[in-house]
Design a protein around this motif. Sequence first.
Motif, short mmCIF file in Angstrom:
data_model
loop_
_atom_site.label_atom_id
_atom_site.label_comp_id
_atom_site.label_asym_id
_atom_site.label_seq_id
_atom_site.Cartn_x
_atom_site.Cartn_y
_atom_site.Cartn_z
N GLY A 1 -9.37 -40.79 9.93
CA GLY A 1 -10.49 -41.10 10.82
C GLY A 1 -10.17 -40.75 12.27
O GLY A 1 -10.98 -40.13 12.97
N GLY B 1 -15.94 -39.61 11.75
CA GLY B 1 -14.55 -39.97 12.03
C GLY B 1 -14.44 -41.43 12.44
O GLY B 1 -13.57 -42.16 11.95
N LEU B 2 -15.37 -41.83 13.32
CA LEU B 2 -15.36 -43.23 13.77
C LEU B 2 -15.66 -44.18 12.61
O LEU B 2 -15.05 -45.24 12.47
N SER C 1 -13.22 -33.76 16.55
CA SER C 1 -14.64 -33.66 16.92
C SER C 1 -14.79 -33.63 18.45
O SER C 1 -15.62 -32.88 18.97
N LEU C 2 -13.98 -34.42 19.12
CA LEU C 2 -14.04 -34.42 20.59
C LEU C 2 -13.63 -33.04 21.13
O LEU C 2 -14.21 -32.54 22.09
N THR D 1 -11.94 -37.79 14.50
CA THR D 1 -12.59 -38.12 15.78
C THR D 1 -12.01 -37.24 16.89
O THR D 1 -12.76 -36.66 17.69
N CYS E 1 -17.95 -36.52 14.62
CA CYS E 1 -17.40 -37.59 15.46
C CYS E 1 -17.84 -38.96 14.91
O CYS E 1 -17.03 -39.88 14.77
#
Lengths: 501, 179
Positions: B18, B54-55, B25-26, B22, B51
């Motif tokens: 995860g 992932g969160l 994705s950032l 994230t 994102c």
Amino acid sequence: MAFQYMLDACGNVLAPYNLLMLIMATAAGLVMGVLPGLSATMAIALLTGLTYNVGDHQTAIIALLGVYVGAISGGCQSAILLNIPGTPASAATAMDGFPLAKAGKGGLAIFIATTVSCLGTLLSVVFVLTLTPLLTRFALSFASWEFFLLSIFGILICGALTARGNALKGWISGAAGILVAQIGLDTVDTFERFSYGNVNVMSGIQLIPVMIGLFGFPEIVLAFKRESGGRVLELTRFNIREGFRIIRANLIGIARSALIGVGVGIIPGVGEDVGGWLSYWAMKASSREAASFGSGNPQGIVAAETGNNSCIGGAIIPVLSLAVPGSAPAAVLLAAFFMHNYRPGPLLMSESPEFVYNVAIYLVFASVAMWLLALGMARLTVRVLTVDKKILMPIIFLLCVIGAYLINYNLFDVKVMFVFGLVGLGMSYLKVPAAPFILGVVLGPMTDANLRRALRLSDGSFLPMFGRPICVAFLAVCLFMILSQIGLFSWWRRRRAGKGN
Amino acid sequence: MDTKSRDSAFGVVLFGIGVFVTAESLRMIHVATLPPFQITDLIVTPGLLPCILGLFLAFFSLLLLIETVKGAGSPGKALAENLKTAWRGILAAFGDPDFRIMLAGVAWMFVYIFFILGEIPFWLGASGFLLILFVFLRFTGRGMGFPAVREIGTLALVTAGSVILIMALFQGVFKTTLP
């Protein structure tokens, strides 16, 4: 017009080559269904790859529906004679089927199971014909927000119903599936995601290799263990007259189970096994002989087999009208439809209305073929159960390799199949359901594209979602499901009861 | 290995995934702002859904970890104990003959797919793959007793028959090209 479409479909299926394919595919489905460990999903996924190059798309669709019906129905034979369901769909059948077989009525149990399986599929076809156009018309009012929330709703409900007590694991599986679908170039801006410059990964992860890996690979590897299966009971005579008498006496139960099966089938991602169990419980709850359930009551077989087979039609309804699969096998079927140039979804009835009628008629022929073949070949298919799995599974693995390869004639897909096979093996060890994962892979592109399209149209605001009645309904159901699964309602009830005391 | 230890190990791995997703994705969101895409609006960036996912995965893994230590006096100690049990379970699995057989089978499949398939003619690779796997499974299935020559002959016949049938079906009937 509908009548004409149905006549044309009959003409298609009765063409000698197509009829031969239907019989071969249904027989193959029955054999796959009989063998514990080979699921209907795997059977369809395998055949999708294998029929990819068949010239006429109709032939491929006929074969795929044949193998679907055959595999779901075939599972009852091993459930009854071995007490091991051939497919998860037949798990409830074993409850009463095996005790009946132990009492020397294995033939009768198989006759009842096969006949009600056929009836269940036929009844579900009625719903395919009536509900699909209605749902398609309803789906025309769906815009990006609705499709986004529909996919979230599908993952949540599938995760909750397939995780057997731990919805969290089901939701994790679904979220991971959506994530896998994000790999490659995105559909809106062709932006590269998680591919790190690899050209093969850029084109995205194909559904079929993932599916073969997740559902087929674990069963193949687990068959390598030293332990052998149980003893297969003898197949006694069918006792057809007695079988028909029992079926006639349970017509209301059959209708109820068919309704339950279709209803469960329509729910995204929730498969035939849930349909079988719910029908079984409903029959038990309404039966005057509830106490004898589990010790060889034919009513249990009637309910379970009608319920799981009517899921077939139920699962196909959202496939055709919303392009959302009702079960894991239906997810492969959806991918297969796209591969054969059909575009299921809200526009199906206007773009190719004949397709719905084709599917319905092919299902009818497939279920009749299944009934004839299952009873005619019972002695042969039961013998398949005695084949050493250590011989059979390596051959099945080779077919999995070929099935994954034939999608794009690309060895990369075979490697994807292997990698997801390992993932599937891990998931089966951790008791994480695979169905939400597959649903996530199927719905992932729809989720992403619709969320971003909706946000673009609303200038980045989520507020329009709350002004649309269908969205509000989806949101309410999703919220209710999450709160109930994390135990908030039971905590609140306990708190209130505590205060009362 | 008990469910709690298993889920604890799964939760920790999932949390890592995860966090990685994230972070990645950032990075995507940043890259999307550069030419040629120049997508500066965060809400429609291609990294948005990854994102969120992932969160979600990180959050779900935390919930899973909380479930595994629920009721324990000290959650940190309970988690560490669960992870220790999980590690011991993994090590113990290597002592289980069934696990070793499955591992060897998977390793042979890996070799076939990554190093043999597509490198030599299909019939040759498939025959070799099947025969070796058949003999291995027969060998391990009977408590490591090596199969008799006659039995190996039978397995070779089954192998040849299977490969011929598969090739006839796909190349002859379906007119496809095999790898």
